[in-house]
Write a protein that holds these residues in place. Sequence first.
Motif, PDB file in Angstrom:
ATOM      1  N   SER A   1      19.456  86.789  96.951  1.00  9.36           N
ATOM      2  CA  SER A   1      18.123  86.315  96.586  1.00  9.36           C
ATOM      3  C   SER A   1      18.163  84.847  96.172  1.00  9.36           C
ATOM      4  O   SER A   1      17.269  84.061  96.530  1.00  9.36           O
ATOM      5  N   ARG A   2      19.193  84.446  95.426  1.00  7.72           N
ATOM      6  CA  ARG A   2      19.317  83.038  95.037  1.00  7.72           C
ATOM      7  C   ARG A   2      19.560  82.168  96.273  1.00  7.72           C
ATOM      8  O   ARG A   2      19.055  81.038  96.363  1.00  7.72           O
ATOM      9  N   PHE A   3      20.325  82.695  97.224  1.00  7.03           N
ATOM     10  CA  PHE A   3      20.541  81.957  98.467  1.00  7.03           C
ATOM     11  C   PHE A   3      19.228  81.788  99.231  1.00  7.03           C
ATOM     12  O   PHE A   3      18.943  80.715  99.778  1.00  7.03           O
TER      13      PHE A   3
ATOM     14  N   LEU B   1      33.013 101.049  96.392  1.00  8.52           N
ATOM     15  CA  LEU B   1      31.779 100.284  96.214  1.00  8.52           C
ATOM     16  C   LEU B   1      30.761 101.099  95.411  1.00  8.52           C
ATOM     17  O   LEU B   1      30.562 102.286  95.669  1.00  8.52           O
ATOM     18  N   ASP B   2      30.125 100.457  94.428  1.00  7.96           N
ATOM     19  CA  ASP B   2      29.103 101.167  93.660  1.00  7.96           C
ATOM     20  C   ASP B   2      27.768 100.432  93.730  1.00  7.96           C
ATOM     21  O   ASP B   2      27.670  99.319  94.256  1.00  7.96           O
TER      22      ASP B   2
ATOM     23  N   VAL C   1      30.184  92.697 100.656  1.00  4.19           N
ATOM     24  CA  VAL C   1      29.664  93.898  99.984  1.00  4.19           C
ATOM     25  C   VAL C   1      28.541  94.524 100.811  1.00  4.19           C
ATOM     26  O   VAL C   1      28.541  95.741 101.070  1.00  4.19           O
ATOM     27  N   TRP C   2      27.573  93.710 101.217  1.00  5.16           N
ATOM     28  CA  TRP C   2      26.471  94.239 102.013  1.00  5.16           C
ATOM     29  C   TRP C   2      26.968  94.821 103.328  1.00  5.16           C
ATOM     30  O   TRP C   2      26.520  95.895 103.757  1.00  5.16           O
TER      31      TRP C   2
ATOM     32  N   LEU D   1      23.830  95.648  93.975  1.00  5.22           N
ATOM     33  CA  LEU D   1      22.719  94.953  93.335  1.00  5.22           C
ATOM     34  C   LEU D   1      23.106  93.524  92.962  1.00  5.22           C
ATOM     35  O   LEU D   1      22.307  92.587  93.117  1.00  5.22           O
ATOM     36  N   ARG D   2      24.338  93.334  92.469  1.00  2.00           N
ATOM     37  CA  ARG D   2      24.774  91.975  92.136  1.00  2.00           C
ATOM     38  C   ARG D   2      24.842  91.107  93.399  1.00  2.00           C
ATOM     39  O   ARG D   2      24.455  89.932  93.383  1.00  2.00           O
TER      40      ARG D   2
END
Length: 506
Positions: free
Chosen positions: A389-391, A376-377, A338-339, A382-383
């Motif tokens: 961030s958790r990684f 892509l939205d 996604v990124w 953001l998800r």
Amino acid sequence: MNASRPPSPAPSPDTPDGITDLDAHALSAAIHARQLSCREVMAAYLARIHRLNPALRAIVNLAPDERLLAQADRHDAELAPGHARTGSRGWLHGIPQAIKDAAMAEGFATTVGSPLLAGAVAPHDGLMAARMKAAGAIVIGKTNMPELGLGSHTFNPLFGATPNAWDATVSAGGSSGGAAVALAQRLLPVADGSDFMGSLRNPAAWNHVFGLRPSQGRVPLWPAQELWISQLGTEGPMARSVRDLAALLATQAGPDPRTPLALADGASFALSPAHADPASLRGLRIGWLGDLGGHLALEDGILPACQAALARFESAGAEVQPVRFAVDLDALWQAWLVWRRALVAPRVAALLALRPDARQHIKPEALWEHDQAQGLDAMALLRAGELRSRFHDACLALWRQVDLLALPVTQAWPFALGERWPAQIAGRPMDTYHRWMESTLYATFAGAPAISLPAGFHANGRWPAGLQLIAPPRADARLLQAAAAYETLAAGLLARRPPAPAGPPA
């Protein structure tokens, strides 16, 4: 002086290849001591480039000899007593440098390997080129890269393919493939690269040189169309010695008011003789990630080469222990996609807008990235950011247990020059053109510095492998210090030289 290497031989103006054999520090010392003139250095490099580069295609858009020699003369004059500008510009004074074709250098085209940008001459320097020039470097041309920097294999319709420095039948990696080959074959004393998904680390590993992906924000990018979220890619240094690597990072790094997310922590990357002493490794804790519990497909021989490099650390008293990422790696890969699509698609869209037939002149892998991003939205991005961030938190937990993390740089050995990308690794199909580079995304997603260390060779003796060490964000100096001691331990391995190319690649 870095004690990790024996003193360089005395340079001789009568032996041009002796000049190009010097590392950047030795070359700088000879110029500043007036043992070598900037003209002699430039002439030696140009002679080697003209002799070897037709087969390597590592340096592209080379400036005319007479222009470069005139610049060298001006640099010589600045060192002459009584000159209006007497004195050195910096440690790179008079040293030839080619800038990766993704970055701007005034007067040179910034093509990123695309025929649609063949005439896109830069009106000014980018920040990195400006800093290298301020340190005294003379820009001689650009280094080759894949079209749009996509895929770790350096070929494009404008300049052709850059073969590996060690075996002209296989890939040099990429996207900083031209830089790595020019460095390994002594066409440049140091080189700049950039790294998004291993674009600096992969070619460093496959060409038996050092490459450092700095912490996010350490080497700011300017100009840039977007300054806030497009921070996955970063420029950084490549070198044949850790001392040169550290010096080039110091030149490239530092804040700039035009780059709001640049680090301004005043970090020092200076190396002392103590850092090159293997005794400095005693007690260093390295977490070995291996193949991520079978998640990564790896060709035979990659893990043993990396384990041999880790054994060098252990021989000096470092502690190596197995560790694992406490995250869903399949979900992390989807977040990465996604990124990546979000950041690559706008670059492709800008090319598509240049002319009606642009789509016919863009590589299919780039079009795939663009087309996949059309649905892509913002919520999906953001998800993916939340998972990233958790990684990051999971990585910080590991760095509380160990000082550095270790992974193979590459999952495969260099593949045939005529292939676009490996269709499978160790019998496992690759579902995207970049899945075989997955081992590099973890440092990128964590915003962490990572260094590629020469680790060893394939059983055929021609294909290099690299070990990747990853430090916590902003701990770039820790990587350089560990690498300096490793350089001492691996002196015999690092002394190996690639053969001169026999002729133009097929």
